[in-house]
Design a protein around this motif. Structure first.
Motif, PDB file in Angstrom:
ATOM      1  N   PHE A 164      -2.303  -0.527  -9.056  1.00 54.50           N
ATOM      2  CA  PHE A 164      -3.554  -0.838  -8.367  1.00 54.50           C
ATOM      3  C   PHE A 164      -3.916  -2.297  -8.552  1.00 54.50           C
ATOM      4  O   PHE A 164      -4.239  -3.008  -7.601  1.00 54.50           O
ATOM      5  CB  PHE A 164      -4.681   0.056  -8.877  1.00 54.50           C
ATOM      6  CG  PHE A 164      -6.018  -0.315  -8.303  1.00 54.50           C
ATOM      7  CD1 PHE A 164      -6.334   0.003  -7.000  1.00 54.50           C
ATOM      8  CD2 PHE A 164      -6.948  -1.017  -9.062  1.00 54.50           C
ATOM      9  CE1 PHE A 164      -7.556  -0.353  -6.464  1.00 54.50           C
ATOM     10  CE2 PHE A 164      -8.171  -1.375  -8.536  1.00 54.50           C
ATOM     11  CZ  PHE A 164      -8.475  -1.041  -7.232  1.00 54.50           C
ATOM     12  N   ILE A 165      -3.841  -2.773  -9.775  1.00 51.97           N
ATOM     13  CA  ILE A 165      -4.184  -4.164 -10.058  1.00 51.97           C
ATOM     14  C   ILE A 165      -3.220  -5.106  -9.344  1.00 51.97           C
ATOM     15  O   ILE A 165      -3.634  -6.095  -8.744  1.00 51.97           O
ATOM     16  CB  ILE A 165      -4.198  -4.418 -11.580  1.00 51.97           C
ATOM     17  CG1 ILE A 165      -5.354  -3.641 -12.208  1.00 51.97           C
ATOM     18  CG2 ILE A 165      -4.316  -5.903 -11.883  1.00 51.97           C
ATOM     19  CD1 ILE A 165      -5.308  -3.587 -13.718  1.00 51.97           C
ATOM     20  N   ALA A 166      -1.925  -4.778  -9.368  1.00 53.21           N
ATOM     21  CA  ALA A 166      -0.935  -5.629  -8.695  1.00 53.21           C
ATOM     22  C   ALA A 166      -1.199  -5.692  -7.201  1.00 53.21           C
ATOM     23  O   ALA A 166      -1.099  -6.753  -6.592  1.00 53.21           O
ATOM     24  CB  ALA A 166       0.467  -5.100  -8.964  1.00 53.21           C
ATOM     25  N   ALA A 182      10.761   1.416  -8.474  1.00 53.24           N
ATOM     26  CA  ALA A 182       9.781   0.325  -8.364  1.00 53.24           C
ATOM     27  C   ALA A 182       9.683  -0.096  -6.901  1.00 53.24           C
ATOM     28  O   ALA A 182      10.631  -0.639  -6.337  1.00 53.24           O
ATOM     29  CB  ALA A 182      10.209  -0.859  -9.228  1.00 53.24           C
ATOM     30  N   PHE A 183       8.549   0.196  -6.288  1.00 52.37           N
ATOM     31  CA  PHE A 183       8.299  -0.227  -4.912  1.00 52.37           C
ATOM     32  C   PHE A 183       7.851  -1.685  -4.961  1.00 52.37           C
ATOM     33  O   PHE A 183       6.996  -2.049  -5.755  1.00 52.37           O
ATOM     34  CB  PHE A 183       7.211   0.644  -4.274  1.00 52.37           C
ATOM     35  CG  PHE A 183       7.621   2.076  -4.098  1.00 52.37           C
ATOM     36  CD1 PHE A 183       8.221   2.492  -2.921  1.00 52.37           C
ATOM     37  CD2 PHE A 183       7.417   2.993  -5.109  1.00 52.37           C
ATOM     38  CE1 PHE A 183       8.608   3.821  -2.762  1.00 52.37           C
ATOM     39  CE2 PHE A 183       7.795   4.317  -4.960  1.00 52.37           C
ATOM     40  CZ  PHE A 183       8.392   4.731  -3.782  1.00 52.37           C
ATOM     41  N   ALA A 235       0.052  -0.790  -0.393  1.00 52.62           N
ATOM     42  CA  ALA A 235       0.649  -1.808   0.476  1.00 52.62           C
ATOM     43  C   ALA A 235       2.035  -1.318   0.877  1.00 52.62           C
ATOM     44  O   ALA A 235       2.753  -0.753   0.049  1.00 52.62           O
ATOM     45  CB  ALA A 235       0.753  -3.139  -0.255  1.00 52.62           C
ATOM     46  N   PRO A 236       2.432  -1.517   2.130  1.00 55.10           N
ATOM     47  CA  PRO A 236       3.759  -1.056   2.541  1.00 55.10           C
ATOM     48  C   PRO A 236       4.857  -1.875   1.854  1.00 55.10           C
ATOM     49  O   PRO A 236       4.830  -3.107   1.891  1.00 55.10           O
ATOM     50  CB  PRO A 236       3.767  -1.270   4.052  1.00 55.10           C
ATOM     51  CG  PRO A 236       2.708  -2.284   4.307  1.00 55.10           C
ATOM     52  CD  PRO A 236       1.697  -2.147   3.210  1.00 55.10           C
ATOM     53  N   ALA A 241       4.132  -0.416  -6.785  1.00 53.37           N
ATOM     54  CA  ALA A 241       3.911   0.857  -7.458  1.00 53.37           C
ATOM     55  C   ALA A 241       5.182   1.275  -8.178  1.00 53.37           C
ATOM     56  O   ALA A 241       6.276   0.818  -7.844  1.00 53.37           O
ATOM     57  CB  ALA A 241       3.511   1.935  -6.457  1.00 53.37           C
ATOM     58  N   LEU A 242       5.015   2.142  -9.161  1.00 53.39           N
ATOM     59  CA  LEU A 242       6.137   2.715  -9.896  1.00 53.39           C
ATOM     60  C   LEU A 242       6.076   4.225  -9.796  1.00 53.39           C
ATOM     61  O   LEU A 242       4.998   4.819  -9.819  1.00 53.39           O
ATOM     62  CB  LEU A 242       6.090   2.305 -11.364  1.00 53.39           C
ATOM     63  CG  LEU A 242       6.437   0.855 -11.648  1.00 53.39           C
ATOM     64  CD1 LEU A 242       6.088   0.500 -13.071  1.00 53.39           C
ATOM     65  CD2 LEU A 242       7.912   0.620 -11.397  1.00 53.39           C
TER      66      LEU A 242
END
Length: 122
Positions: free
Chosen positions: A17-19, A92-93, A74-75, A101-102
């Motif tokens: 979320f933070i990223a 790891a997206f 985010a895509p 996201a992970l």
């Protein structure tokens, strides 16, 4: 649910979320202020790393949808898959090299998602 799944999920949902929030603008995204996939790879030196680009995202996005009700913030433009001997996979997206996201996943889950989206593998 295995304990490792809860630990990974809780820690990385917050980080994801933070990223995503911090990389919302193109100027900030280029520098990945929180964590890039390369930074993550450095923290996981014992893992084998495999990269998948946009053409292969469907199975990974389907696997995300199986575990989460909400879509990714985010895509992604790619996925880095980290494999550990005797442990779950870590997906790891990424977008522009930054971690979005992970998702921890069992290998059998990934094989099933791949089989459903691209056909028999082996």
């Amino acid at each position: 649910m295995p304990i490792w799944h809860a630990i990974w999920r809780d820690a990385f949902v917050r980080a994801s979320f933070i990223a995503t929030v911090l990389t919302a603008s193109p100027a900030i995204a280029a520098s990945c202020p929180l964590l890039s996939v390369e930074d993550l790879a450095e923290k996981l030196p014992a893992a084998d790393r495999f990269e998948f680009e946009t053409g292969m995202l469907r199975p990974f996005l389907a696997l995300w949808a199986q575990h989460h009700d909400a879509p990714l913030a985010a895509p992604p433009d790619g996925v880095a898959l980290f494999a550990f001997r005797g442990r779950p996979l870590l997906i790891a997206f990424r977008r522009a090299g930054c971690l979005v996201a992970l998702l921890p996943a069992e290998p059998a889950e990934l094989w099933q998602a791949l089989r459903e989206h691209i056909g028999p593998i082996a």
